[in-house]
Scaffold this motif. Structure first.
Motif, mmCIF file in Angstrom:
data_model
loop_
_atom_site.group_PDB
_atom_site.id
_atom_site.type_symbol
_atom_site.label_atom_id
_atom_site.label_comp_id
_atom_site.label_asym_id
_atom_site.label_seq_id
_atom_site.Cartn_x
_atom_site.Cartn_y
_atom_site.Cartn_z
ATOM 1 N N THR A 1 1.018 -1.172 -0.057
ATOM 2 C CA THR A 1 -0.029 -0.088 -0.001
ATOM 3 C C THR A 1 0.722 1.296 0.087
ATOM 4 N N GLU A 2 1.715 1.260 0.855
ATOM 5 C CA GLU A 2 2.594 2.469 0.722
ATOM 6 C C GLU A 2 3.285 2.571 -0.295
ATOM 7 N N VAL A 3 3.876 1.678 -1.248
ATOM 8 C CA VAL A 3 4.589 1.703 -2.353
ATOM 9 C C VAL A 3 3.867 2.337 -3.406
ATOM 10 N N LEU A 4 2.697 1.458 -3.595
ATOM 11 C CA LEU A 4 1.619 1.583 -4.814
ATOM 12 C C LEU A 4 0.415 2.747 -4.885
ATOM 13 N N PHE A 5 0.176 3.016 -3.449
ATOM 14 C CA PHE A 5 -1.154 3.701 -3.483
ATOM 15 C C PHE A 5 -1.057 5.192 -2.823
#
Length: 231
Positions: A4-8
């Motif tokens: 979530t942190e990387v993509l969203f």
């Protein structure tokens, strides 16, 4: 960092008000559009609930046994945000998310997700929608999650992120893409193609459940979609 942190979260920072998911259910005749910020609120509430209420720690299995739906997106992004390993096997899962009437044998906790278009609860013993409402709209991890942590089945965070980015490139999904999809979010390919590749490419998603093929041309025209993913 988590999936979530990387993509969203970069999408959230770049344009919180931009639409992320427009969900149609052709059987029910409903349409709901949610912004990046709204999905982020659901994801944060989910992550806080999983960690604070059910002691889910990085690498712990969380079963998501749900159809492609905007509530499912909140569940998935919340589970990944707190470092959970998303699986479709409920046996041994700390928490399993099911649709109304669904079962998850072997899970410690079974949470029912209403899938109501307007986000209403369903009155189940563990009613996901009603329970997460009281949790915070922001999530702060207690410590960084290593990229070697399992995130989707036996695939690690780093592997899932790399695969999502590769699939976004292969499918031609970019920040200007508006993707019409009838792909179910099966594990792992449906999730990678139908959700994570869209996030990795920076696009937005028009997800059609119980799709009526005769209605898809109108969906394309009305939503100004640029790319089809057909399940």
């Amino acid at each position: 960092m988590t999936v979530t942190e990387v993509l969203f979260t970069p999408l959230l920072a770049a344009g919180p008000g931009r639409p992320l998911i427009t969900h149609y259910d052709d059987a029910a005749g409903t349409r709901v559009e949610l912004s990046r910020a709204t999905i982020a609120n659901w994801a944060a509430k989910t992550a806080n609930w999983l960690r604070d209420e059910h002691d889910v720690e990085p690498g712990d299995p969380v079963a998501v046994l749900l159809p492609a739906h905007w509530q499912t997106a909140g569940v998935l992004l919340g589970a990944w945000w707190c470092g959970a390993a998303v699986t479709d096997d409920p046996a041994g899962a700390k928490v399993a998310f099911v649709a109304p009437g669904g079962e998850a044998p072997g899970a410690d906790v079974v949470a029912t997700v209403s899938l109501h278009p307007m986000g209403m609860g369903c009155g189940a013993p563990v009613d996901y929608v009603d329970e997460v409402r009281v949790f915070g709209d922001e999530f702060m991890p207690w410590a960084p999650v290593p990229g070697t942590t399992h995130a989707l089945g036996q695939s690690t965070v780093d592997e899932v992120v790399a695969e999502a980015k590769q699939r976004a490139e292969t499918l031609g999904i970019t920040a200007s893409s508006r993707v019409l999809s009838t792909v179910e979010w099966t594990h792992p390919d449906g999730l990678l193609n139908g959700l994570l590749a869209v996030l990795a490419g920076g696009g937005s998603l028009v997800q059609v459940s119980n799709a009526n093929p005769d209605a898809l041309p109108a969906r394309r025209a009305g939503e100004h979609t640029t790319l089809d993913l057909v399940g």
